[in-house]
Design an enzyme around this catalytic site. Structure first.
Site, mmCIF file in Angstrom:
data_model
loop_
_atom_site.group_PDB
_atom_site.id
_atom_site.type_symbol
_atom_site.label_atom_id
_atom_site.label_comp_id
_atom_site.label_asym_id
_atom_site.label_seq_id
_atom_site.Cartn_x
_atom_site.Cartn_y
_atom_site.Cartn_z
ATOM 1 N N SER A 65 0.726 -1.159 0.287
ATOM 2 C CA SER A 65 0.084 0.113 0.037
ATOM 3 C C SER A 65 0.875 1.342 0.064
ATOM 4 O O SER A 65 0.375 2.375 -0.130
ATOM 5 C CB SER A 65 -1.107 0.148 1.107
ATOM 6 N N LYS A 68 -0.086 3.611 -2.781
ATOM 7 C CA LYS A 68 -1.119 4.501 -2.643
ATOM 8 C C LYS A 68 -0.507 6.285 -2.439
ATOM 9 O O LYS A 68 -1.148 6.888 -2.752
ATOM 10 C CB LYS A 68 -2.113 4.371 -1.516
ATOM 11 N N SER A 125 -6.379 3.183 4.038
ATOM 12 C CA SER A 125 -5.667 2.448 3.109
ATOM 13 C C SER A 125 -6.682 1.642 2.138
ATOM 14 O O SER A 125 -6.619 0.381 1.682
ATOM 15 C CB SER A 125 -4.604 1.541 3.438
#
Length: 443
Positions: A65, A68, A125
């Site tokens: 993640s 992101k 997230s």
């Protein structure tokens, strides 16, 4: 957050590594890294751009993640281009709603505001919202992933390929700790007005409070961003920025066995980074490294990055061959087999007083030179602790320099030449500067 809080970021990244400040900031022993092939880390002094320490920083890793952060970078860029405002909305597609957790559980046809999307990406997230943003900005997640990769290369992240907007598993989506550090710095430097979002630990959406995964924001004094990440193949990742005494340190840690051990290790790297960066101002390190085996040296960051960005690479340059990408994935997957091993991130390096004596030989390893003899001894003892058992019985010596008054050399002495060179090579691999000298040579 006021933009002047980030004036230090405009200096970009630096690799002035010929003379490196050295203190107790070191890395895990090679045997620990061997037990966890997914591990990588890098520590930067944001103001100077100095690489304070690095381990496997150029090795391919899965971003999870941390991906992101690039999704947010392109979203912030669209906002700065005046094409979007915080009140604008994106529509949720069936593809976005179908993403696996973590997610915000939005439904097809829902409208998500840009502000909520930012908070959902940072705090929750949310994989579903990452796709919402990708489709809202580029029409499809696949097209957006191409834009992400182009932007990564334009920012100097030359070893990064994005295949989706969320960081969900994809064998071809790879990055490095160094590249994630570049992305983190670019976010802070290019969009200081949005950086405060990365300090948020909770937000409310449709009446429900969502809490975040970044426990360092609460547990480490001075930590104020950025992002965590996890998939099975990557282990636990985190990019963290923290401030102490008006100095900002950035760390990227990848491959933790657990979130807790990753956070403990990150806090330790930050603590040591602040100490080491403080020595930079005191000019304690006055020796340079003799990298006699440069092939084994830890890779440095690229030459100082200008605030002007390189043009985006062409798609033909971005699309590397399937063979090359598969090779990178294979190198990562080699470390994914579960083993009954101690957690090398959480395990503390065993202490030794370095007092064992050897017959007097003619060679030494010099790891630094200090104006404080206690600092010299501390560093030399730390160097001993970084060596394998076969090399760790070297004697620590702190001697006045014959070339500069008031300077004390930190050395490991009583070595044969081959032993000295092997010891220095091992220290260099772990990010510690050193040079091999004859025992009777002043520093």
């Amino acid at each position: 957050m006021a933009s002047n809080s980030f004036s230090v970021f405009s200096r970009g990244l630096s690799t002035v590594m010929t003379l490196v400040v050295v203190s107790a900031v070191l890395f895990l022993p090679l045997r620990a890294e061997a037990a966890n092939p997914r591990y990588a880390s890098i520590v930067l002094d944001v103001e100077s751009g100095e690489v304070l320490s690095a381990s496997n920083a150029d090795a391919p890793r899965y971003p999870a993640s941390l991906t992101k952060m690039m999704t947010l970078y392109l979203l912030f860029e669209a906002m700065e281009d005046n094409t979007l405002t915080l009140e604008d909305t994106f529509t949720v597609s069936s593809h976005a709603a179908a993403q696996p957790p973590s997610k915000l559980w939005v439904r097809p046809g829902d409208k998500v505001s840009i502000k909520d999307a930012i908070l959902a990406l940072v705090v929750r997230s949310a994989n579903d919202v990452a796709v919402v943003v990708a489709e809202g900005l580029a029409g499809s997640e696949r097209a957006f992933a191409g834009q992400m990769t182009d932007k990564a290369h334009a920012l100097g992240m030359t070893n990064t390929i994005f295949r989706n907007a969320s960081g969900l598993p994809d064998d071809l989506q790879v990055t490095t700790a160094k590249d994630m550090a570049k992305l983190s710095l670019s976010l802070m430097q290019d969009f200081p007005q949005y950086y405060d979002y990365f300090s948020q630990t909770r937000f409310v959406y449709n009446g429900k409070t969502h809490t975040g995964h970044n426990n360092l924001l609460d547990s480490y004094a001075g930590a104020d961003g950025l992002k965590t990440g996890y998939i099975r193949a990557s282990g636990f990742n985190v990019a963290t920025s923290a401030v102490r005494d008006d100095r900002r340190i950035l760390t990227v840690v990848m491959g933790g066995f657990t979130a807790k051990s990753r956070d403990i290790h990150t806090a330790d790297l930050l603590d040591r980074g602040f100490v080491r960066a403080g020595l930079l101002n005191r000019h304690d390190w006055v020796a340079s490294a003799d990298v006699f085996d440069s092939a084994n040296a830890v890779s440095r960051l690229n030459t100082r990055t200008s605030t002007a960005r390189a043009p985006a690479v062409a798609k033909s340059e971005r699309d590397i061959s399937t063979t090359a990408k598969t090779t990178a994935a294979t190198r990562i997957n080699a470390g994914n087999t579960e083993q009954a091993v101690d957690d090398p991130i959480q395990r503390m390096i065993a202490k030794t007083d370095g007092s064992s004596l050897r017959p007097m030989d003619a060679w030494a390893v010099q790891v630094g030179a200090f104006r404080d003899p206690n600092g010299a001894k501390t560093l030399a003892n730390q160097a001993v602790r970084q060596l394998d058992a076969s090399l760790s019985d070297s004697r620590v010596a702190v001697t006045p320099s014959t070339r500069e008054q008031g300077v004390f050399r930190a050395q490991l002495v009583d070595m044969e030449e081959g032993q000295a060179r092997r010891s220095c090579a091992q220290l260099i691999q772990q990010g510690m500067e050193c040079m091999v000298v004859r025992a009777d040579v002043g520093g």
